[in-house]
Design a protein around this motif. Structure first.
Motif, PDB file in Angstrom:
ATOM      1  N   GLN A  20       0.840  -1.196   0.000  1.00 21.26           N
ATOM      2  CA  GLN A  20       0.000   0.000   0.000  1.00 21.26           C
ATOM      3  C   GLN A  20       0.878   1.251   0.000  1.00 21.26           C
ATOM      4  O   GLN A  20       0.589   2.223  -0.697  1.00 21.26           O
ATOM      5  N   ALA A  21       1.939   1.228   0.774  1.00 19.09           N
ATOM      6  CA  ALA A  21       2.828   2.391   0.877  1.00 19.09           C
ATOM      7  C   ALA A  21       3.471   2.709  -0.466  1.00 19.09           C
ATOM      8  O   ALA A  21       3.567   3.884  -0.862  1.00 19.09           O
ATOM      9  N   ALA A  24       0.831   4.226  -2.739  1.00 15.46           N
ATOM     10  CA  ALA A  24       0.578   5.615  -2.336  1.00 15.46           C
ATOM     11  C   ALA A  24       1.687   6.531  -2.847  1.00 15.46           C
ATOM     12  O   ALA A  24       1.415   7.609  -3.388  1.00 15.46           O
ATOM     13  N   ARG A  25       2.912   6.094  -2.705  1.00 13.60           N
ATOM     14  CA  ARG A  25       4.054   6.902  -3.153  1.00 13.60           C
ATOM     15  C   ARG A  25       4.036   7.093  -4.670  1.00 13.60           C
ATOM     16  O   ARG A  25       4.225   8.202  -5.166  1.00 13.60           O
ATOM     17  N   ARG A  30      -2.918   9.885  -0.863  1.00 14.21           N
ATOM     18  CA  ARG A  30      -2.645   9.766   0.577  1.00 14.21           C
ATOM     19  C   ARG A  30      -2.684   8.298   1.023  1.00 14.21           C
ATOM     20  O   ARG A  30      -3.582   7.553   0.629  1.00 14.21           O
ATOM     21  N   PRO A  31      -1.729   7.876   1.850  1.00 11.31           N
ATOM     22  CA  PRO A  31      -1.733   6.498   2.343  1.00 11.31           C
ATOM     23  C   PRO A  31      -3.052   6.106   3.020  1.00 11.31           C
ATOM     24  O   PRO A  31      -3.508   4.971   2.874  1.00 11.31           O
ATOM     25  N   ASN A  32      -3.674   7.047   3.760  1.00 14.40           N
ATOM     26  CA  ASN A  32      -4.957   6.735   4.406  1.00 14.40           C
ATOM     27  C   ASN A  32      -6.040   6.422   3.379  1.00 14.40           C
ATOM     28  O   ASN A  32      -6.878   5.554   3.600  1.00 14.40           O
ATOM     29  N   ASN A  35      -5.419   2.991   2.025  1.00 11.13           N
ATOM     30  CA  ASN A  35      -5.830   2.019   3.044  1.00 11.13           C
ATOM     31  C   ASN A  35      -7.347   1.846   3.075  1.00 11.13           C
ATOM     32  O   ASN A  35      -7.841   0.721   3.197  1.00 11.13           O
TER      33      ASN A  35
END
Length: 78
Positions: A20-21, A24-25, A30-32, A35
């Motif tokens: 997920q990270a 997101a990158r 946004r990581p949230n 998620n």
């Protein structure tokens, strides 16, 4: 009964061996938010986000999102 929309981001990420990270990158989402999509907690999804996710994962929207008709839900609940 409300239609059920299944989100398969967890399956696609697993197939692509991506976290997920990392998603997101690479998408600048946004990581949230990633998620919430991953855990199917999101109620609305931004079309720009879908576009970025599909581009990075090299997949189609149909790989990420599935509509489950009411009749399939009713049959599966028995």
């Amino acid at each position: 009964m409300v239609a059920l929309i299944k989100i398969h981001l967890s399956k696609v990420l697993g197939t692509k061996r991506m976290t997920q990270a990392e998603l997101a990158r690479r998408t600048d989402i946004r990581p949230n938010t990633i998620n919430e999509i991953y855990h199917e907690l999101i109620e609305r999804i931004n079309l720009e986000h879908l576009d970025k996710i599909c581009e990075v994962l090299d997949c189609e929207i149909s790989d990420l999102i599935e509509y489950v008709p009411k009749s399939r839900k009713d049959n599966n609940s028995r």
